[in-house]
Design a protein around this motif. Structure first.
Motif, PDB file in Angstrom:
ATOM      1  N   GLY A  63       0.794  -1.107  -0.057  1.00 56.50           N
ATOM      2  CA  GLY A  63      -0.156   0.095  -0.098  1.00 56.50           C
ATOM      3  C   GLY A  63       0.876   1.210   0.050  1.00 56.50           C
ATOM      4  N   THR A 104      -4.932   5.756  -5.513  1.00 57.95           N
ATOM      5  CA  THR A 104      -4.393   4.606  -4.889  1.00 57.95           C
ATOM      6  C   THR A 104      -3.626   4.765  -3.632  1.00 57.95           C
ATOM      7  N   ASN A 115      -6.320   5.520   1.902  1.00 62.13           N
ATOM      8  CA  ASN A 115      -5.182   4.629   1.937  1.00 62.13           C
ATOM      9  C   ASN A 115      -4.163   5.197   3.225  1.00 62.13           C
ATOM     10  N   MET A 137      -6.285  -1.900  -4.311  1.00 61.91           N
ATOM     11  CA  MET A 137      -5.775  -1.845  -3.374  1.00 61.91           C
ATOM     12  C   MET A 137      -6.278  -3.000  -2.274  1.00 61.91           C
ATOM     13  N   TYR A 144      -3.591  -5.085  -0.132  1.00 62.72           N
ATOM     14  CA  TYR A 144      -3.542  -5.323   1.362  1.00 62.72           C
ATOM     15  C   TYR A 144      -3.672  -6.726   1.538  1.00 62.72           C
TER      16      TYR A 144
END
Length: 456
Positions: A160, A201, A207, A403, A407
């Motif tokens: 990430g 992103t 995030n 994402m 993750y």
């Protein structure tokens, strides 16, 4: 006996060395492919072995392996330079106890890994080792495996971060379309954007918020564990003495020349900025770009070729175990790709998903595949098309789906010790010693990521 000690003893009995684990995963993958992806037969077995062999020596994957090895080795060399060594020494100088050590190592490692996973991995390993040396010199007790686990936390946030494979690839013009090369994919291609910016992103507000939550919660969990986990005095193996020539003569002076070293380092950085200026402005990092930058920094920060090469010898030793395991995991990837196993896993989760649950199922499928294929970039190339097509069909934002994949891919690194090998080499710990604690981190991180995906 407390729970932490019980779990630690259980892992020591059940978890083999990482190389043995890679061999066992290879055998399990072969059996699954043989019995569940077609009609079991001699031809099927031969096809599986062929796919395994081609996967092990797949040229693009071998290029990727060299890039990853250079990231690890150059990151290690950079951390061994005097400026960075002074920084790590200053950070560890404030450590006075097991609890303060584990929090400091975790926070600093996660911050560095968000910038770059390879640098974060080596930085965390060096910090864990430095803490052990500090504890030995100051005479206080620590739980060294727990400190090692704290130094590995960067691998649960890297995908990430700014070196995340999937979001960086998605930001490349035309990459999304390249995942769908067949003519029947025309409908998907029409719905795909040409790229997805890292602003949607990596640098999205949600995030960054999730990373901030992890940056607080993970050290807090480690702090609580450190209160319960047993601490003891440690004995570190003696380092090999470095033999230096007292008299430098002839051409050997060039090896120690600060001016020649500085000239070459400046040339490397000049070429870097000239070649990658547009990438720098767009914050679009690539493996080659990162390695070029780290090589230039390594040369300059070490001050001489002798210092650089001495650090290089030590760094290569720390990455040697990963080098021989790359082909094994590439072979697993070859089997899963050619037999359709990756696609089957992704399709299964996508088939039972809804608009709300798809990101969660994507998270779990990516985590499952990562156990067998611990390579974010390679996994995205195989699993990415299913993730994107499912998101389009169910109306899930593509940046969220990407994402969710990132993750899931990163969280099971806390269970898969492949990327921990450099850390284990530097700290002299064993995988089975840190896994009880990284498992706790995996459960904690999973809860945070799932909550975030449901609330986003």
């Amino acid at each position: 006996m407390n729970v932490a000690l019980l779990v630690e003893k259980g892992f020591k009995k059940l978890i083999p060395a990482p190389f043995t684990l890679a061999v066992l995963l290879t055998l399990v993958t072969m059996l699954l492919a043989f019995f569940f992806t077609g009609n079991p037969s001699v031809d099927s077995a031969a096809n599986i072995l062929t796919a395994w062999q081609f996967g092990m020596w797949d040229p693009p994957l071998l290029v990727f392996a060299v890039q990853m090895m250079l990231i690890l080795v150059l990151g290690h060399v950079l951390v061994l330079s005097k400026p960075v060594s002074r920084l790590t020494t200053k950070l560890t100088s404030v450590v006075r106890s097991n609890t303060s050590a584990v929090v400091m190592v975790a926070v600093s490692t996660m911050l560095v890994a968000f910038f770059n996973w390879g640098l974060g991995l080596i930085f965390g390993a060096i910090m864990a080792r430095k803490v052990a040396e500090t504890a030995k010199n100051k005479g206080f007790r620590i739980n060294y495996p727990l400190i090692g686990a704290a130094g590995y936390t960067g691998l649960m946030v890297w995908h990430g971060g700014m070196s995340g494979s999937a979001p960086l690839k998605a930001a490349e013009e035309g990459h999304l379309a390249s995942l769908f090369p067949l003519a029947e994919d025309a409908a998907v291609l029409q719905a795909l954007p040409s790229f997805i910016s890292t602003e949607a992103t990596i640098f999205s507000s949600w995030n960054l918020l999730l990373f901030a939550v992890l940056l607080i919660v993970i050290p807090a969990v480690l702090y609580l564990v450190s209160k319960a986990a047993p601490a003891k005095e440690i004995e570190l193996p003696n380092e090999k003495p470095v033999h230096r020539n007292k008299i430098i003569e002839g051409a050997e002076r060039l090896d120690h020349s600060k001016w020649l070293n500085a000239l070459f380092g400046i040339l490397l950085l000049a070429a870097f900025f000239i070649s990658y200026w547009e990438n720098i402005l767009s914050a679009n990092l690539t493996p080659n770009m990162l390695n070029f930058l780290m090589l230039g920094l390594c040369i300059l920060m070490h001050g001489s070729f002798v210092s650089f090469l001495t650090a290089l010898d030590e760094a290569i030793m720390g990455a040697a175990a990963i080098l021989i395991q790359f082909p094994l995991y590439f072979g697993i990837m070859g089997i899963m790709r050619e037999t359709g196993m990756v696609n089957d896993i992704a399709v299964f989760f996508a088939g039972i998903a809804t608009e709300i649950s798809l990101p969660v199922y994507t998270f779990f499928s990516a985590g499952l595949v990562n156990i067998f294929v611990p390579s974010g970039g390679g996994q995205w190339a195989v699993q990415g098309p299913v993730v994107l097509e499912s998101a389009l069909q169910l109306g899930v934002p593509l940046n969220k789906a990407i994402m969710a994949f990132a993750y899931g891919d990163q969280i099971t690194n806390m269970l898969q010790p492949f990327w921990a090998l450099p850390l284990l080499a530097i700290t002299r710990l064993k995988a089975r010693e840190i896994l009880p604690y990284t498992l706790i981190l995996m459960v904690t991180g999973t809860a945070i990521y799932i909550t975030g995906l449901l609330l986003i």
